[in-house]
Design a protein around this motif. Structure first.
Motif, PDB file in Angstrom:
ATOM      1  N   THR A  12       1.015  -1.189   0.028  1.00 14.01           N
ATOM      2  CA  THR A  12      -0.134  -0.174  -0.219  1.00 14.01           C
ATOM      3  C   THR A  12       0.910   1.510   0.012  1.00 14.01           C
ATOM      4  N   ASP A  13       2.029   1.010   0.360  1.00 19.83           N
ATOM      5  CA  ASP A  13       2.857   2.771  -0.178  1.00 19.83           C
ATOM      6  C   ASP A  13       3.402   2.100  -1.347  1.00 19.83           C
ATOM      7  N   HIS A  14       3.609   1.668  -1.792  1.00 23.25           N
ATOM      8  CA  HIS A  14       4.083   2.072  -3.066  1.00 23.25           C
ATOM      9  C   HIS A  14       3.033   1.816  -4.255  1.00 23.25           C
ATOM     10  N   LEU A  15       1.091   1.945  -4.085  1.00 19.78           N
ATOM     11  CA  LEU A  15      -0.001   1.574  -4.721  1.00 19.78           C
ATOM     12  C   LEU A  15       0.436   3.307  -5.687  1.00 19.78           C
ATOM     13  N   GLY A  16       0.159   4.226  -4.975  1.00 17.56           N
ATOM     14  CA  GLY A  16       0.191   5.287  -6.063  1.00 17.56           C
ATOM     15  C   GLY A  16      -1.580   4.986  -6.225  1.00 17.56           C
ATOM     16  N   ARG A  17      -1.707   5.922  -7.272  1.00 17.21           N
ATOM     17  CA  ARG A  17      -2.890   6.404  -7.187  1.00 17.21           C
ATOM     18  C   ARG A  17      -3.444   6.687  -8.789  1.00 17.21           C
ATOM     19  N   SER A  18      -2.944   5.310  -9.553  1.00 20.46           N
ATOM     20  CA  SER A  18      -2.961   5.376 -10.676  1.00 20.46           C
ATOM     21  C   SER A  18      -3.695   3.644 -10.638  1.00 20.46           C
ATOM     22  N   LYS A  19      -3.944   4.374 -12.321  1.00 16.47           N
ATOM     23  CA  LYS A  19      -5.495   2.999 -13.220  1.00 16.47           C
ATOM     24  C   LYS A  19      -4.365   2.292 -13.179  1.00 16.47           C
ATOM     25  N   LYS A  20      -3.372   2.199 -13.472  1.00 11.38           N
ATOM     26  CA  LYS A  20      -2.144   1.095 -13.999  1.00 11.38           C
ATOM     27  C   LYS A  20      -2.083  -0.116 -13.634  1.00 11.38           C
ATOM     28  N   THR A  21      -2.104  -0.008 -12.120  1.00  7.84           N
ATOM     29  CA  THR A  21      -1.377  -1.185 -11.635  1.00  7.84           C
ATOM     30  C   THR A  21      -2.487  -1.823 -11.562  1.00  7.84           C
ATOM     31  N   PHE A  22      -3.843  -1.609 -11.755  1.00  3.44           N
ATOM     32  CA  PHE A  22      -4.697  -2.467 -12.054  1.00  3.44           C
ATOM     33  C   PHE A  22      -5.567  -2.654 -13.381  1.00  3.44           C
ATOM     34  N   ASN A  28      -5.817  -7.265   1.275  1.00  3.92           N
ATOM     35  CA  ASN A  28      -5.651  -7.273   2.790  1.00  3.92           C
ATOM     36  C   ASN A  28      -5.699  -6.098   3.622  1.00  3.92           C
ATOM     37  N   VAL A  29      -7.165  -6.901   4.269  1.00  2.00           N
ATOM     38  CA  VAL A  29      -7.534  -5.514   5.261  1.00  2.00           C
ATOM     39  C   VAL A  29      -7.538  -5.871   5.913  1.00  2.00           C
ATOM     40  N   GLY A  30      -6.598  -6.368   6.195  1.00  2.24           N
ATOM     41  CA  GLY A  30      -6.253  -5.788   7.877  1.00  2.24           C
ATOM     42  C   GLY A  30      -4.566  -4.853   8.037  1.00  2.24           C
ATOM     43  N   THR A  31      -4.459  -4.445   6.793  1.00  2.00           N
ATOM     44  CA  THR A  31      -3.285  -3.576   6.506  1.00  2.00           C
ATOM     45  C   THR A  31      -3.601  -2.380   5.886  1.00  2.00           C
ATOM     46  N   LEU A  87     -13.314  -9.326  -6.696  1.00  2.75           N
ATOM     47  CA  LEU A  87     -13.039  -8.828  -5.858  1.00  2.75           C
ATOM     48  C   LEU A  87     -13.697  -9.331  -4.565  1.00  2.75           C
ATOM     49  N   TYR A  88     -12.404  -9.804  -3.596  1.00  5.59           N
ATOM     50  CA  TYR A  88     -11.933 -11.229  -2.403  1.00  5.59           C
ATOM     51  C   TYR A  88     -11.739 -10.479  -1.405  1.00  5.59           C
ATOM     52  N   TYR A  89     -11.205 -10.334   0.243  1.00  2.00           N
ATOM     53  CA  TYR A  89     -11.171  -9.530   1.033  1.00  2.00           C
ATOM     54  C   TYR A  89     -10.469 -10.627   2.051  1.00  2.00           C
ATOM     55  N   ILE A  90      -9.140 -10.836   2.288  1.00  2.00           N
ATOM     56  CA  ILE A  90      -8.826 -11.321   3.412  1.00  2.00           C
ATOM     57  C   ILE A  90      -8.006 -10.418   4.579  1.00  2.00           C
ATOM     58  N   ASN A  91      -8.089 -10.933   5.986  1.00  2.00           N
ATOM     59  CA  ASN A  91      -7.861  -9.765   6.889  1.00  2.00           C
ATOM     60  C   ASN A  91      -6.492 -11.077   7.387  1.00  2.00           C
ATOM     61  N   SER A  92      -5.794 -10.498   6.818  1.00  2.00           N
ATOM     62  CA  SER A  92      -3.949 -11.401   6.979  1.00  2.00           C
ATOM     63  C   SER A  92      -3.410 -10.129   7.055  1.00  2.00           C
ATOM     64  N   GLN A  93      -3.294 -10.175   8.938  1.00  2.00           N
ATOM     65  CA  GLN A  93      -2.437  -9.036   9.974  1.00  2.00           C
ATOM     66  C   GLN A  93      -0.783  -9.410  10.044  1.00  2.00           C
ATOM     67  N   GLN A  94      -1.270 -11.158  10.006  1.00  2.00           N
ATOM     68  CA  GLN A  94       0.547 -11.077  10.315  1.00  2.00           C
ATOM     69  C   GLN A  94       1.882 -11.810   9.069  1.00  2.00           C
ATOM     70  N   SER A  95       2.309 -12.239   8.963  1.00  2.00           N
ATOM     71  CA  SER A  95       3.092 -12.944   7.593  1.00  2.00           C
ATOM     72  C   SER A  95       2.820 -15.176   7.722  1.00  2.00           C
TER      73      SER A  95
END
Length: 101
Positions: free
Chosen positions: A36-46, A55-58, A77-85
């Motif tokens: 998420t730190d490197h996601l940016g606001r570009s639609k190109k990512t997707f 990963n909604v945990g982060t 669209l899928y959601y997971i909550n995985s805060q640990q590694s």
């Protein structure tokens, strides 16, 4: 969906701890992982993404909104909550995940 369905070029995972991302990349080598730190606001990512796993945990609410605006209407669209590694737990989450779009 089976785990293999997430291991393809059209699958983008968003969020997650860097250690988790590295472990998951080793397992799902065809999928794209975006910190998420490197996601940016570009639609190109997707661009060409037909499966998005959040990963909604982060993630914060603002980041979620940015992702929703950037993805195609017909993307799964899928959601997971995985805060640990723990990649084993994440794979179990994915095995029972349901499309929420």
């Amino acid at each position: 969906m089976k785990i293999e369905g997430f291991n393809k070029k059209g699958c983008v995972f968003v969020g997650g701890d860097i250690n988790w991302i590295q472990k998951m990349q080793a397992i799902l080598s065809e999928a794209k992982f975006v910190d998420t730190d490197h996601l940016g606001r570009s639609k190109k990512t997707f661009e060409n993404a037909d499966i998005i796993v959040l990963n909604v945990g982060t993630m914060n609410h603002s980041m979620y909104g940015q992702v929703k605006k950037s993805i195609a209407d017909d993307a799964e669209l899928y959601y997971i909550n995985s805060q640990q590694s723990n990649e084993g737990k994440t794979l179990r989450y994915l095995a029972v995940a349901k499309n929420k779009n």
